[in-house]
Design an enzyme around this catalytic site. Structure first.
Site, PDB file in Angstrom:
ATOM      1  N   CYS A 290      40.653  44.217  35.965  1.00 37.72           N
ATOM      2  CA  CYS A 290      39.372  44.428  35.292  1.00 37.72           C
ATOM      3  C   CYS A 290      39.096  46.018  35.400  1.00 37.72           C
ATOM      4  O   CYS A 290      39.940  46.770  34.485  1.00 37.72           O
ATOM      5  CB  CYS A 290      38.307  43.747  36.102  1.00 37.72           C
ATOM      6  SG  CYS A 290      36.690  43.776  35.237  1.00 37.72           S
TER       7      CYS A 290
ATOM      8  N   HIS B 184      39.973  38.604  35.847  1.00 39.33           N
ATOM      9  CA  HIS B 184      40.408  38.449  37.206  1.00 39.33           C
ATOM     10  C   HIS B 184      41.581  37.221  37.546  1.00 39.33           C
ATOM     11  O   HIS B 184      41.047  36.194  38.012  1.00 39.33           O
ATOM     12  CB  HIS B 184      39.164  38.295  38.086  1.00 39.33           C
ATOM     13  CG  HIS B 184      38.465  39.610  37.840  1.00 39.33           C
ATOM     14  ND1 HIS B 184      38.395  40.573  38.758  1.00 39.33           N
ATOM     15  CD2 HIS B 184      37.206  39.944  37.128  1.00 39.33           C
ATOM     16  CE1 HIS B 184      37.480  41.577  38.637  1.00 39.33           C
ATOM     17  NE2 HIS B 184      36.860  41.151  37.548  1.00 39.33           N
TER      18      HIS B 184
ATOM     19  N   GLU C 224      43.123  36.810  39.900  1.00 40.70           N
ATOM     20  CA  GLU C 224      42.990  36.585  41.359  1.00 40.70           C
ATOM     21  C   GLU C 224      42.181  35.201  41.461  1.00 40.70           C
ATOM     22  O   GLU C 224      42.410  34.619  42.475  1.00 40.70           O
ATOM     23  CB  GLU C 224      42.707  37.650  42.265  1.00 40.70           C
ATOM     24  CG  GLU C 224      41.386  38.093  42.263  1.00 40.70           C
ATOM     25  CD  GLU C 224      41.113  39.172  41.049  1.00 40.70           C
ATOM     26  OE1 GLU C 224      41.924  39.026  39.952  1.00 40.70           O
ATOM     27  OE2 GLU C 224      40.071  39.851  41.025  1.00 40.70           O
TER      28      GLU C 224
HETATM   29  N1  GLN Z   1      32.799  48.034  35.968  1.00 40.31           N
HETATM   30  C1  GLN Z   1      33.750  47.520  35.032  1.00 40.31           C
HETATM   31  C2  GLN Z   1      32.699  46.724  33.920  1.00 40.31           C
HETATM   32  O1  GLN Z   1      31.682  46.417  34.172  1.00 40.31           O
HETATM   33  C3  GLN Z   1      34.860  46.750  35.772  1.00 40.31           C
HETATM   34  C4  GLN Z   1      34.243  45.513  36.157  1.00 40.31           C
HETATM   35  C5  GLN Z   1      35.129  44.760  37.037  1.00 40.31           C
HETATM   36  O2  GLN Z   1      36.158  45.484  37.649  1.00 40.31           O
HETATM   37  N2  GLN Z   1      34.835  43.592  37.359  1.00 40.31           N
HETATM   38  O3  GLN Z   1      33.289  46.520  32.939  1.00 40.31           O
END
Ligand code: GLN
Length: 535
Positions: A383, A509, A511
């Site tokens: 992400c 994600h 994970e």
């Molecule tokens: N801050 C980033 C976004 O909102 C990444 C979010 C995250 O890593 N879950 O896109």
């Protein structure tokens, strides 16, 4: 005829942090091993409707379900142990319950009555847990009550569970702590005796007491707890520290916990077993090789913030016979010049930059990504970790001056990561990100394709920003490959660098959907690459 649903209620006494989630998940897993379907529900007393607005540093990781629910990390533990997807209904918070009851009151749902904790709120709780059991065709609904007995926050919930036992077959499991105080090593049972008395004062008598302690529970302590807490000795279950949490189901099973609960609930074993699970646990215990993975982040002080990543590495390691030790890297130290990325990472065979929000520490993370790219160290960006890998590539390979994400610098000359168009008008914070399971279209012939072995995948998301579509052509011309994207839209969901040992970033994600019995292929490929690096 509908199945009769039974209930197991797990409560914690004395203090938090006793691993009630792992205890509950392990109970679920041993029942599953007997062919009995146990569906978990976690109750949390706080007035947040969900965990989305909580700081992981205070509360631990925010887990995201396929249906987009942002919930307590214990739901992650359940999914990892039980290997099926949970939904919003499996997470019950005080905020969600009160909101439901108040909305219903406004609609006239309790017309004529003054709405009270007992019976209205408690009735809704009972209705909820029974409905989950029926809808999910469960044999057992496994309810974990967050917090500790005696907290004001979960009092009404325990009251609902007391009432439930009048209507249904319910087994109560009390999790407690047995401290060792003196040099002789005497295990003290008095706190547990008091805790059980407190529970009894709420009208609940435990059927099983699970004792957490550092070393094995001594016979003498067991006898005392049995006598004073009114629970047969065989129902005092020992839960000492173990090398891996995945050992706990077998630890319980060896003490007969499965049979005990089944007898109490009048359930018969359907005779499946845990052979595969046991094999994997053995492999975790006896790895053939070890690697070191550097994980960057600003929540490194609280490892619970990244529990799913830690576990996904265990799952991949179990498959490959490899133990990954983690090296936590505080990237604000790199930013402040106290630490050099090259020094911090020189003994790492793989680097992960996990998800995150806000600017603090991001320049340090970008330094770590540069190290990975430059030195050919396997890299997995999750992400924010993908977004920053794109920023690093933009700055250092594509020469896009001062490239950044508009989350970090609203006025950057090159906004290579920008807010999703549909997020621009969002003002509320709760449950408003792009959340939950989405399909990913994988590009043929890429590393992602090789890893997934398929042209589509389903992955879990939680973000507001994306790769700015205006820059995609320039990146591709510069050699970066977007190997996964959202079907029918221009959201880039996987990036990779060809010619590198392993360099991948995911907008999702992975994970969150890795499980012991179904490790995530991206984590497996990443650990494999790190193992090669070690050689
Ligand atoms: N801050 C980033 C976004 O909102 C990444 C979010 C995250 O890593 N879950 O896109």
């Amino acid at each position: 005829m509908p199945k009769e649903v039974r209930f197991i209620v797990v409560v914690g006494s004395l203090m938090s942090g006793l691993g009630k989630g792992i205890t509950s998940a392990s109970i679920g897993r041993i029942l599953q091993g007997q062919g009995i379907k146990a569906v978990p529900i976690k109750f949390d007393g706080y007035l947040n409707v969900d965990c989305g607005t909580m700081n992981p540093f205070r509360h631990g990781e925010v887990f995201v379900l396929d249906d987009g629910t942002e919930c307590d990390m214990d739901l992650g533990t359940y999914e990892r142990f039980l290997n099926f997807d949970l939904k919003s209904e499996n997470s019950m918070t005080g905020g969600k319950l009160f909101r439901y009851v108040i909305d219903k009151e406004r609609k006239g749902g309790y017309l004529g009555y003054d709405v009270q904790i007992v019976p209205h709120l408690t009735n809704e709780i009972k209705r909820w847990v029974k409905k989950v059991g029926e809808d999910r065709d469960a044999d057992v609904v496994l309810i974990e009550v967050g917090g500790t007995v005696g907290d004001l926050e979960n009092g009404y919930f325990l009251e609902a569970m007391r009432q439930l036992a009048l209507e249904e077959k319910v087994a109560f499991v009390q999790v407690t702590y047995v401290p060792t105080m003196d040099a002789v090593g005497e295990q003290k049972t008095k706190p547990t005796q008091h805790a059980t008395r407190l529970l009894a004062s709420l009208g609940i008598q435990p059927d099983v007491i699970v004792c957490r302690e550092g070393e094995k529970l001594k016979q003498e302590a067991k006898k005392k707890i049995s006598l004073f807490c009114n629970v047969p000795e065989e129902a005092i279950i020992d839960n000492p520290d173990v090398a891996t949490i995945y050992e706990v189901p077998e630890l319980f099973e060896k003490q007969g916990l499965g049979k005990l609960l089944m007898d109490k609930l009048d359930l018969k074993s359907r005779g499946r077993d845990m052979v595969e699970w046991t094999k994997l646990v053995e492999k975790i215990g006896k790895p053939r090789t070890e690697i070191t993975i550097g994980i960057t982040g600003k929540y490194t002080a609280l490892k619970d913030s990244y529990v799913s990543i830690k576990e996904a590495l265990v799952h991949a390691g179990a498959k490959l016979g490899c133990r990954a030790s983690l090296k936590w890297i505080e990237t604000t130290d790199i930013e402040e010049g106290k630490l050099k990325a090259d020094d911090a990472l020189k003994d790492c065979q793989g680097i992960i930059v996990p998800g995150g929000f806000g600017a603090r520490g991001t320049e340090g993370k970008i330094e770590c990504i540069r190290h990975a790219r430059y030195h050919g160290v396997p890299y997995l960006g999750l992400c924010l970790g993908m977004q920053l890998a794109v920023v690093e590539y933009a700055r250092n390979v594509c020469s896009l001056k001062n490239a950044n994400s508009t989350e970090m610098d609203e006025k950057t000359e090159n906004p290579v990561i920008d807010i999703l168009p549909e997020q621009k008008t969002v003002t509320e914070k709760g449950a408003t990100m792009r959340l939950g399971g989405q399909d990913v279209e994988i590009k043929e012939g890429t590393n992602a394709h090789k890893i997934y072995g398929a042209l589509t995948a389903r992955e879990r998301f939680r973000h507001r920003y994306e790769v700015n579509p205006d820059y995609i052509e320039r990146f591709e011309a510069g050699g970066l490959i977007f190997s996964g994207k959202a079907p029918k839209s221009n959201i880039m969901q996987v990036m990779e660098l060809p010619g590198h040992a392993f360099f991948m970033g995911t907008q999702f994600h992975p994970e969150l959907s890795s499980r012991l019995e179904r490790p995530h292929p991206l984590f497996v490929a990443f650990v494999e690459a790190a193992m090669k690096m070690k050689k």
